[in-house]
Every structure is written in structure tokens, then in C-alpha cells.
Design an enzyme around this catalytic site. Sequence first.
Site, PDB file in Angstrom:
ATOM      1  N   LEU A  84       0.838  -1.197   0.000  1.00 12.97           N
ATOM      2  CA  LEU A  84       0.000   0.000   0.000  1.00 12.97           C
ATOM      3  C   LEU A  84       0.876   1.250   0.000  1.00 12.97           C
ATOM      4  O   LEU A  84       0.639   2.190  -0.758  1.00 12.97           O
ATOM      5  CB  LEU A  84      -0.928  -0.023   1.217  1.00 12.97           C
ATOM      6  N   TYR A  85       1.898   1.240   0.840  1.00  8.27           N
ATOM      7  CA  TYR A  85       2.822   2.369   0.901  1.00  8.27           C
ATOM      8  C   TYR A  85       4.095   1.953   1.611  1.00  8.27           C
ATOM      9  O   TYR A  85       4.139   0.941   2.314  1.00  8.27           O
ATOM     10  CB  TYR A  85       2.193   3.560   1.640  1.00  8.27           C
ATOM     11  N   ASP A  92      14.270 -12.696  -5.765  1.00  6.26           N
ATOM     12  CA  ASP A  92      14.752 -13.843  -6.537  1.00  6.26           C
ATOM     13  C   ASP A  92      13.661 -14.912  -6.600  1.00  6.26           C
ATOM     14  O   ASP A  92      12.629 -14.676  -7.185  1.00  6.26           O
ATOM     15  CB  ASP A  92      16.072 -14.367  -5.976  1.00  6.26           C
ATOM     16  N   HIS A 139      -3.873  -2.656  -2.529  1.00  8.09           N
ATOM     17  CA  HIS A 139      -3.740  -3.170  -1.164  1.00  8.09           C
ATOM     18  C   HIS A 139      -2.932  -4.457  -1.085  1.00  8.09           C
ATOM     19  O   HIS A 139      -2.790  -5.043  -0.013  1.00  8.09           O
ATOM     20  CB  HIS A 139      -5.151  -3.387  -0.583  1.00  8.09           C
ATOM     21  N   LYS A 143       0.100  -7.126  -0.753  1.00  4.47           N
ATOM     22  CA  LYS A 143       1.351  -7.144   0.009  1.00  4.47           C
ATOM     23  C   LYS A 143       2.167  -8.336  -0.489  1.00  4.47           C
ATOM     24  O   LYS A 143       2.044  -9.456   0.022  1.00  4.47           O
ATOM     25  CB  LYS A 143       1.083  -7.255   1.514  1.00  4.47           C
ATOM     26  N   GLY A 180       6.659   3.718   4.334  1.00  5.97           N
ATOM     27  CA  GLY A 180       6.680   4.869   5.236  1.00  5.97           C
ATOM     28  C   GLY A 180       7.672   5.928   4.771  1.00  5.97           C
ATOM     29  O   GLY A 180       8.792   5.619   4.346  1.00  5.97           O
ATOM     30  N   LYS A 181       7.278   7.182   4.868  1.00  4.35           N
ATOM     31  CA  LYS A 181       8.083   8.281   4.314  1.00  4.35           C
ATOM     32  C   LYS A 181       9.406   8.474   5.046  1.00  4.35           C
ATOM     33  O   LYS A 181      10.270   9.206   4.569  1.00  4.35           O
ATOM     34  CB  LYS A 181       7.275   9.574   4.355  1.00  4.35           C
TER      35      LYS A 181
END
Length: 527
Positions: free
Chosen positions: A99-100, A194, A187, A189, A102-103
Site C-alpha cells: 500500500l505504501y 529472486d 492493497h 502485500k 513509510g516516508k
Amino acid sequence: MIITTFRRTLLRSSAPPSRLFFSCAKRNFASSSPPPSHNGTTAHTTSMLGTLTGELDKLAPRFEIRANQIRILRAPTEFYETLKERILKAERRIFLSTLYIGKTENELIETLRQVLRNQPNLQVSILSDALRGTREAPNASCASLLAPLIEEFGDRVEIRMYHTPNLRGLRKQVVPKRLNEGWGLQHMKLYGIDDEIIISGANLSEDYFTNRQDRYHVFSSKDLTNYFAGIHHAICSISYKVLPASIDVGGFTLEWPVSNPAPQPTEDPTAFKVSATAILGPLICPAAPAVALPQASTRTVVYPLAQFTPLMHPTDISTEHPGLLAVLQLLSRPDWVSSKWMFTAGYFNIHSELKKLLLESKSVQGTVVTAAPEANGFYGSKGVSSMLPPAYTLLARRFLADVIKMGKSEQIHVREWMKGGTIGKDPEAWTYHAKGIWVTQPQDENPSITLVGSSNYTKRSYSLDLEVNVLIVTEDDGLKKQLGEEVEWLQKDSRKVDMQDFERTERRVSLKVRLALWLVGALGGQL
């Protein structure tokens, strides 16, 4: 840009979109007998699981693997250390769907930078969500964190951001950024390195690496990893490309490459969906003709299940919802009366069809584990999101009321997870984000079926978000023991709740929260 041979073949397909998805849409999932294997023998004829695998073989791709190719991780720190370790050992490819990121995840980015410098042939592809990944712009965001990798390593790094076709025009202009993800997200994950892949519900940020409990299954299978690489790159091909830009515009820009085989989702959503269905249909349906299977001694089968509803047009051929329904329908059969099940979701808002099947199950024991309000990731947040923990509490209360109404209080229990105190108040407090379903066959001690991945099993999961999960069906005692241990440790920090707990003053849900629940649904969004 990274494009696998598998994906190139799909994008060159001469079959019109209707032919690509029609055969999947017409498949019959009602059969109760398993299909013959490709060596002429009947698969799983001696097992109660044969009925299930017979239906799933018609629904989704099938991967037979050894049980020792699956490793279950327990803690966020173990997930993070395993991820970094695998990244540093990568030689050919890294693909991360999340989803993202973290900045402030500079250590993770530096780990990627280090292995790119050490391995000149390594290709890295990262897929996240455009709404979540750019939400803070022009301030620091996921996109601005990743853009410098492209500046340094050029086309060895691909950064893509998916944008839902459901949010566009006036609606996108008026819905606040903190709420716009309610209309659909990337969404999935998937963390592939490899020939190994980690399937999880965890995103890539500090809390998921330290004090947010999730699930993490590591699959050491080249074939399964190749399959999910195909899914990853297919979604990348219909997503925006992140490019470096001036710091004045946040350090990045989003571009829709002319090589994308679809128009922009915000400009022509119908054509976008038709193209997406043509690309994804052959991936999520069973292979035809099916490839040869390993020897019959294999006792563990993995089915990738995908929910791509917002990308499907005109027919939704997503596989997760029907696959999960097939599992839960077993629980109402007379021969499964002494079975057991556990369902968990950090954000409790279970889809009505799943809820109905769980309530109607004949199982001798059913357990629901969800986050206590104080262990919800939105607890103590500001603005509208502060109403989410009480909203989920209200939904859990309604579920328990239905359990009581059906006279199943002895069979079905609701448990709330809380560890280390209240999040935002106690320094040792954790949040809970795990989701999954486990089913234990009659007369067995440990689960032989589990579903792990990104889905929260909500109406939103089945209508607005992109979700990918794996359904594991096993007869291997060692793997079943691992699954039993997973059930135990996820329950360890939980306690059973009853209606008296929900009636406490601090648990009362305000009219404002009830109104917000109604309003989000009325506008077409979902929790």
C-alpha cells in the site's frame, strides 16, 4: 522498466477481452468431486479436503509444493530482519507490492541502494498506491522517498503507483485526502526476492516493523514467486510511473507511459477496466491446458486468490471471494460438525456473506479475534479517522448480538487482542493488523486450511481494493502444527468479550460515529 517474458506474452495476446475472461466466468464451482490429476489418478480421494481442492482447481491456479517450502514468521521485527536479509542477498530481481512505504523508511531504502550497487544485474520494481503514496505531497511522501532511486540507478529501478478508477472528477476534488482511500486502493502485500516471496498483510513502515502484529508466510518456491511476479508487473503496466522532479513539486511527478496498454483510469475508466481484465484474466484463472503436476506424494497445495473487482469489466472474475465461500461452505456440512475455525481481522467489518456462513457453521468451535479499540491503528488519531475504532467496535458488537440471537454463544466466541497497553499512551503498546482464516478438520488437532494475505474480508475488500491472498490446503502434519502454533500465539494476547463489555460507558458508540458509518456508505466508499 521491468517486463517479464510471461507478461509480454499476455500483452501480445490476440484474443479479444471477452474471450479472455469468458471461460473463467462460466466455470462451474458446484462440483463435489475432485478432478483427475494429470497422471490419470484421482487427487485427494482419501481426504475430506478432496471436495475443496476439486472446486478450487476449477477456480484458481494450483501450485503443489513441499511443506518445508513454507516458513511462518511470528513478530514484526522478524519480518523486517528477514526482508532486509533477503534483499541484501538478492541477485536478479526484487519486486515489492505494498500500500505504501513509510516516508521515513530511510534504512529500507538504503538497503535497496546497497544491493543495487553491489549487484549490477539486479532489477527492482516497487508498486504502491497513488492516493496513499502521494497524500502528504508536496511534503515528504512515499513517492518522494523512492524517486531518488530512479535518479541514481535509472531504468534498473521501476516505481509504479496504482490509481483507482472509482475516484475521479468532482468527487476526487471534494473528498479530503485523509478520506479518499475509501474509494479504492492498491492493497496487495507481495515481497518477492529472486525465487522467494513473503505473503503478508503488513505494509512497509516502522510500526509494521516494530509493534504492529500481522502475519508473514515465506514461500521458497520459484514457480509461485514467478506467478506473483506476473501479477505484480501486470498491475504495474496499468499504473502511473514515478519520475524524479524538482523539490518544488515534492521531488517527483507521476507519468502515464504511452507503453501502458490501457488509458488512464481517471479519464476513461470503462476502457481502463476492459484492458485490465484482458491482462489479468489469464493470470488469475486456472491454466488451460493445465501444466503437469508434481508427483502425487505432494501433500500441500497453494492456490493464489485475487480480488480485482475494481478492474473487472464487464464480468467480475475475481477468485478470492468465491474461493473463501467454498471453504466456509464446508463448515455447514454434517460431516464437518466437529470441525473448528478461527477468523481474525484487525479492522472488524466482515462481509455479510462470510458472516452468514460463519454464524451458520455446524463447527463445534469458532473463534473471532479482532483488535481491542486501544490496539486499533487509528486509536487516538485526529479528525475523522478517530471515529474508526468505535465504528469497528460497533460492528463487533452487532456480530456478537447475532451470535447470541442464533443461540451459539457456547460455540462461537469473540476475543479482543491487546498487548502492552493503550497505543499512543503506553510505550510498550502494540496495534493489531493480522487477518486470516484457519479451519481444522473433524477429529484433527491442528488446522489444515488457512488463507493469508492482504484482504480484510470486508465489503470494501471485495468491491474497491486490489487484494491478493494464498489459500493453503495441507495434509502435512508438520505444516499443520505450524498453523496450530500460529493460531495459539495470535490468541495469546487476547481475551474473550461479552455483551457486558460492549455496554461499558467507554464503549458506547456516539450518534456521530453511527452517522459517519452511514455517510461513507452513502457516498460510495467503504471502511
